[in-house]
Design an enzyme around this catalytic site. Structure first.
Site, mmCIF file in Angstrom:
data_model
loop_
_atom_site.group_PDB
_atom_site.id
_atom_site.type_symbol
_atom_site.label_atom_id
_atom_site.label_comp_id
_atom_site.label_asym_id
_atom_site.label_seq_id
_atom_site.Cartn_x
_atom_site.Cartn_y
_atom_site.Cartn_z
ATOM 1 N N ASP A 264 4.432 -26.809 30.469
ATOM 2 C CA ASP A 264 5.093 -27.225 31.707
ATOM 3 C C ASP A 264 5.645 -26.009 32.440
ATOM 4 O OD1 ASP A 264 4.834 -29.746 30.626
ATOM 5 O OD2 ASP A 264 6.897 -29.769 29.885
HETATM 6 N N1 URA Z 1 5.647 -30.477 25.347
HETATM 7 C C1 URA Z 1 6.345 -30.499 26.506
HETATM 8 O O1 URA Z 1 7.122 -31.412 26.765
HETATM 9 N N2 URA Z 1 6.156 -29.474 27.352
HETATM 10 C C2 URA Z 1 5.342 -28.440 27.119
HETATM 11 O O2 URA Z 1 5.240 -27.548 27.940
HETATM 12 C C3 URA Z 1 4.633 -28.439 25.911
HETATM 13 C C4 URA Z 1 4.799 -29.475 25.033
#
Ligand code: URA
Length: 234
Positions: free
Chosen positions: A102
């Site tokens: 993310d």
């Molecule tokens: N899980 C999440 O919530 N975000 C990420 O970036 C990776 C795994």
């Protein structure tokens, strides 16, 4: 699609005739089956081993990045710069992130232009463990941590999804710091799992993908090429 003998000679130090000899000696397998004919056609998704080792294909690039917060893994970013804009390399347009983080998540991100390798790293059936270090908004005591660990082991039902998550690992380090291991890569998975058990996250950082740990020498935004043994580890 490409003939197997040509694939071997383009991807290893073997010449075309040495590749044919290696095939004859039974040193090559495709998707787990020994293959002796160079005429077989292989595609990007197939796993070719020579002498038991996955072939890192010549001409392809394999990078490890310490992804900072505030950049998007999408190739067509909408609100933030793309992770690829941080890389100074020729023909960056051929590269893609191997799995995603993310915008707000930092840590280990692999980047390559080898579709076959990407598939091996990201395919859910290989159960490749991704390890995250996370900070909680609210403190968690030991009894709650045991409860969360049990629930993670059983699988968590996520809003709007039929299937619960696959068993995941959970370890409390102290009041606010935890380590989480998941084998899937669902949308916002770790954050949603932690929200589902009542402990939303303040921050999330990926420390490892399978056998590969984030290089501690890499500052956020920096990357380096993978070493041959790191490429072959998948
Ligand atoms: N899980 C999440 O919530 N975000 C990420 O970036 C990776 C795994």
């Amino acid at each position: 699609m490409m003939r197997l003998d040509r694939f071997l000679s383009e991807s290893t130090e073997l010449t075309r005739s040495q590749a044919k000899q290696a095939l004859k000696r039974g040193e090559v397998s495709v998707d787990g089956e020994p293959v002796r004919s160079g005429a077989l056609h292989v595609d990007d998704e197939q796993k070719v081993l020579w002498q038991g080792k996955a072939i890192a294909r010549v001409g392809f690039r394999y990078l490890m990045m310490h992804k900072p917060e505030g950049v998007e893994c999408s190739l067509k970013p909408t609100h933030y710069p793309s992770v690829l804009s941080l890389i100074e390399i020729e023909q960056p347009e051929r590269l893609h992130p191997v799995g995603r983080l993310d915008v707000e998540t930092s840590g280990l991100l692999l980047i390559s232009d080898d579709g076959q390798w990407t598939h091996r790293v990201t395919t859910p059936n290989r159960d490749c463990l991704k390890r995250y270090r996370a900070t909680l908004i609210e403190p968690m005591d030991e009894a709650s941590a045991e409860r969360v660990e049990r629930r993670f082991g059983q699988g968590i039902a996520l809003d709007g999804e039929e299937k619960p998550t696959k068993p995941a690992t959970f370890q409390r380090l102290d009041d606010h710091d935890v380590v989480i291991g998941v084998t899937e890569g669902r949308y916002h998975q770790v954050r949603r799992m932690m929200t589902a058990v009542g402990y939303p996250l303040a921050s999330l950082h990926r420390e490892a993908i399978g056998p590969l740990e984030l290089d501690p020498d890499l500052e956020p935004g920096e990357c380096r090429h993978l070493r041959p043994e790191e490429i072959a580890a998948f």
